[in-house]
Design an enzyme around this catalytic site. Structure first.
Site, PDB file in Angstrom:
ATOM      1  N   MET A  23       0.964  -1.007  -0.111  1.00  0.00           N
ATOM      2  CA  MET A  23       0.076   0.180  -0.051  1.00  0.00           C
ATOM      3  C   MET A  23       0.911   1.269   0.192  1.00  0.00           C
ATOM      4  SD  MET A  23      -3.295  -0.994   2.041  1.00  0.00           S
ATOM      5  CE  MET A  23      -2.867  -0.648   3.671  1.00  0.00           C
ATOM      6  N   PHE A  25       3.921   4.222   0.717  1.00  0.00           N
ATOM      7  CA  PHE A  25       4.740   4.748   1.904  1.00  0.00           C
ATOM      8  C   PHE A  25       5.887   3.726   2.442  1.00  0.00           C
ATOM      9  CE2 PHE A  25       5.419   7.205   5.836  1.00  0.00           C
ATOM     10  CZ  PHE A  25       5.412   8.369   5.160  1.00  0.00           C
ATOM     11  N   HIS A  30       9.235  -3.491   3.035  1.00  0.00           N
ATOM     12  CA  HIS A  30       8.880  -3.550   1.987  1.00  0.00           C
ATOM     13  C   HIS A  30       9.970  -4.177   0.909  1.00  0.00           C
ATOM     14  CE1 HIS A  30       5.663  -0.582   3.434  1.00  0.00           C
ATOM     15  NE2 HIS A  30       4.931  -1.759   3.010  1.00  0.00           N
ATOM     16  N   GLN A  54     -10.382  -2.699   1.971  1.00  0.00           N
ATOM     17  CA  GLN A  54      -9.874  -3.573   3.086  1.00  0.00           C
ATOM     18  C   GLN A  54      -9.870  -2.511   4.423  1.00  0.00           C
ATOM     19  OE1 GLN A  54      -5.919  -4.378   1.511  1.00  0.00           O
ATOM     20  NE2 GLN A  54      -5.130  -3.927   3.295  1.00  0.00           N
ATOM     21  N   LYS A 142       5.191 -10.155   9.272  1.00  0.00           N
ATOM     22  CA  LYS A 142       4.683  -9.023  10.078  1.00  0.00           C
ATOM     23  C   LYS A 142       2.999  -9.035  10.243  1.00  0.00           C
ATOM     24  CE  LYS A 142       3.927  -4.712  11.479  1.00  0.00           C
ATOM     25  NZ  LYS A 142       2.892  -4.091  11.069  1.00  0.00           N
ATOM     26  N   ASP A 143       2.490  -9.436   9.298  1.00  0.00           N
ATOM     27  CA  ASP A 143       0.919  -9.551   8.905  1.00  0.00           C
ATOM     28  C   ASP A 143       0.774 -10.929   8.852  1.00  0.00           C
ATOM     29  OD1 ASP A 143       0.106  -6.641   8.703  1.00  0.00           O
ATOM     30  OD2 ASP A 143       1.581  -6.937   7.244  1.00  0.00           O
ATOM     31  N   SER A 178       6.579  -0.236  10.143  1.00  0.00           N
ATOM     32  CA  SER A 178       5.237  -0.354   9.584  1.00  0.00           C
ATOM     33  C   SER A 178       5.089   1.251   9.113  1.00  0.00           C
ATOM     34  CB  SER A 178       4.137  -0.556  10.553  1.00  0.00           C
ATOM     35  OG  SER A 178       2.874  -0.085  10.448  1.00  0.00           O
ATOM     36  N   ARG A 180       2.265   2.773   9.415  1.00  0.00           N
ATOM     37  CA  ARG A 180       1.548   3.381  10.587  1.00  0.00           C
ATOM     38  C   ARG A 180       2.623   4.108  11.478  1.00  0.00           C
ATOM     39  NH1 ARG A 180      -2.733  -0.249   8.554  1.00  0.00           N
ATOM     40  NH2 ARG A 180      -4.416   0.848   7.829  1.00  0.00           N
TER      41      ARG A 180
HETATM   42  P1  AMP Z   1       1.568  -2.935   3.432  1.00  0.00           P
HETATM   43  O1  AMP Z   1       2.020  -1.742   2.524  1.00  0.00           O
HETATM   44  O2  AMP Z   1       1.562  -2.559   4.925  1.00  0.00           O
HETATM   45  O3  AMP Z   1       0.204  -3.501   3.159  1.00  0.00           O
HETATM   46  O4  AMP Z   1       2.498  -4.157   3.445  1.00  0.00           O
HETATM   47  C1  AMP Z   1       2.885  -4.689   2.282  1.00  0.00           C
HETATM   48  C2  AMP Z   1       3.620  -5.918   2.518  1.00  0.00           C
HETATM   49  O5  AMP Z   1       4.801  -5.819   3.222  1.00  0.00           O
HETATM   50  C3  AMP Z   1       2.818  -7.034   3.350  1.00  0.00           C
HETATM   51  O6  AMP Z   1       3.080  -8.109   3.088  1.00  0.00           O
HETATM   52  C4  AMP Z   1       3.414  -6.664   4.790  1.00  0.00           C
HETATM   53  O7  AMP Z   1       3.268  -7.691   5.543  1.00  0.00           O
HETATM   54  C5  AMP Z   1       4.721  -6.507   4.469  1.00  0.00           C
HETATM   55  N1  AMP Z   1       5.528  -5.779   5.390  1.00  0.00           N
HETATM   56  C6  AMP Z   1       5.008  -4.722   6.156  1.00  0.00           C
HETATM   57  N2  AMP Z   1       6.118  -4.316   7.238  1.00  0.00           N
HETATM   58  C7  AMP Z   1       6.699  -5.386   7.062  1.00  0.00           C
HETATM   59  C8  AMP Z   1       8.071  -5.497   7.956  1.00  0.00           C
HETATM   60  N3  AMP Z   1       8.399  -4.637   9.056  1.00  0.00           N
HETATM   61  N4  AMP Z   1       8.703  -6.296   7.657  1.00  0.00           N
HETATM   62  C9  AMP Z   1       8.668  -7.337   6.595  1.00  0.00           C
HETATM   63  N5  AMP Z   1       7.434  -7.269   5.718  1.00  0.00           N
HETATM   64  C10 AMP Z   1       6.457  -6.201   6.102  1.00  0.00           C
END
Ligand code: AMP
Length: 277
Positions: A23, A25, A30, A54, A142-143, A178, A180
């Site tokens: 998503m 940022f 990532h 979502q 993480k998720d 994160s 966030r």
């Molecule tokens: P998001 O942009 O938050 O939807 O995250 C995109 C992907 O990056 C998802 O598969 C998350 O689980 C992964 N992700 C987010 N934070 C981390 C982190 N600290 N370490 C590893 N993967 C991450």
């Protein structure tokens, strides 16, 4: 690239391709997935899409942090071959009315607190997987529940790709990276290390031989309770595949120790896998 057609044409230039859905940022969590995708597959693609489906009605869709220029330069510097940055109408064309629901494992943990969240995740990933046609898709541990849900989605629907989960990337003090985290003020940021300390405590209890779910949960809760700014939403000791809460952990199976904790504005998630022993 924004449209499905542009993406398809660019994808055709690559053979084995690793996908990292995000998503935006972006942070090193990532980027570690992009590096892994590139190493494993030879070519990597990232998608950047803040998926309205979502987010709950009271969640932070409107204020979710965004910085597309910065994201694109980070991806280029990381060697990412393709980036898909669709608009809402590229992912959900007018008249879109098809939704994907993984049942059961989405009723608990994040799914239990965020009704409709995993329906949004499963639906957007179904579109992205179909358009990108990746060889492998990379997700962060993480998720943790998301990884379990995506594995089931891919298996149940026979999607021709492999799901890869990669370790959580952390800040030097142990806070899981994160997007966030940007919501934390300096004091909250300092105190947010309490999540990592709670995970350390449950790992130690597990290594010391504790197998009772209640005692393992208490090991986390006690650490969180000592931090007045932290408001735990849940602490969980669950089966790593079914996500069922456990009274006793089978040492040969292990468990997923996870938590969601409100700290100021954001609700922070973290987890550790208690490995079989
Ligand atoms: P998001 O942009 O938050 O939807 O995250 C995109 C992907 O990056 C998802 O598969 C998350 O689980 C992964 N992700 C987010 N934070 C981390 C982190 N600290 N370490 C590893 N993967 C991450």
């Amino acid at each position: 690239m924004t449209t499905r057609a542009e993406l398809r044409a660019a994808r055709a230039e690559h053979g084995t391709l690793g996908l990292v859905p995000t998503m935006g940022f972006l942070h090193d969590g990532h980027l570690s997935l992009v590096r892994r995708a590139k190493e494993d597959c030879g070519s990597a693609i990232a998608s950047i899409f803040v998926n309205p489906l979502q987010f709950g009605p009271k969640e932070d869709l409107a204020t979710y942090p965004r910085d597309l220029d910065r994201d694109l330069s980070l991806l280029e510097a990381t060697g990412c071959d393709l980036v898909w940055t669709p608009g809402d109408e590229d992912v959900y064309p007018p008249g879109f009315d098809t939704y994907v629901d993984v049942h059961g494992i989405t009723d608990v943990l994040e799914g239990g607190r965020r009704p409709g969240h995993f329906r949004g995740v499963s639906t957007v990933l179904s579109v992205i997987f179909n358009v990108v046609q990746p060889t492998r898709a990379y997700f962060g541990q993480k998720d943790a529940q998301q990884v379990v849900v995506v594995r089931k989605l891919v298996r149940d629907l026979g999607m021709p790709l492999e799901v890869v989960a990669a370790a959580t990337v952390r800040e030097p003090d142990g806070l899981a990276m994160s997007s966030r985290n940007t919501y934390l003020d300096p004091t909250e940021r300092e105190r947010a290390v309490v999540l990592r300390r709670a995970l350390d405590a449950v790992e130690k209890a597990w290594q010391d031989g504790e197998i009772h779910g209640a005692a393992l949960r208490s090991a986390m809760s006690a650490v969180l309770a000592a931090e007045p700014l932290a408001e735990p939403d849940y602490v969980s000791i669950a089966h790593p595949d079914t996500l069922e809460e456990l009274d006793h952990v089978d040492p040969s199976v292990g468990a997923l120790a996870s938590m969601a904790v409100r700290l100021g504005k954001p609700r922070l998630l973290d987890n550790v896998v208690l490995l079989p022993r």
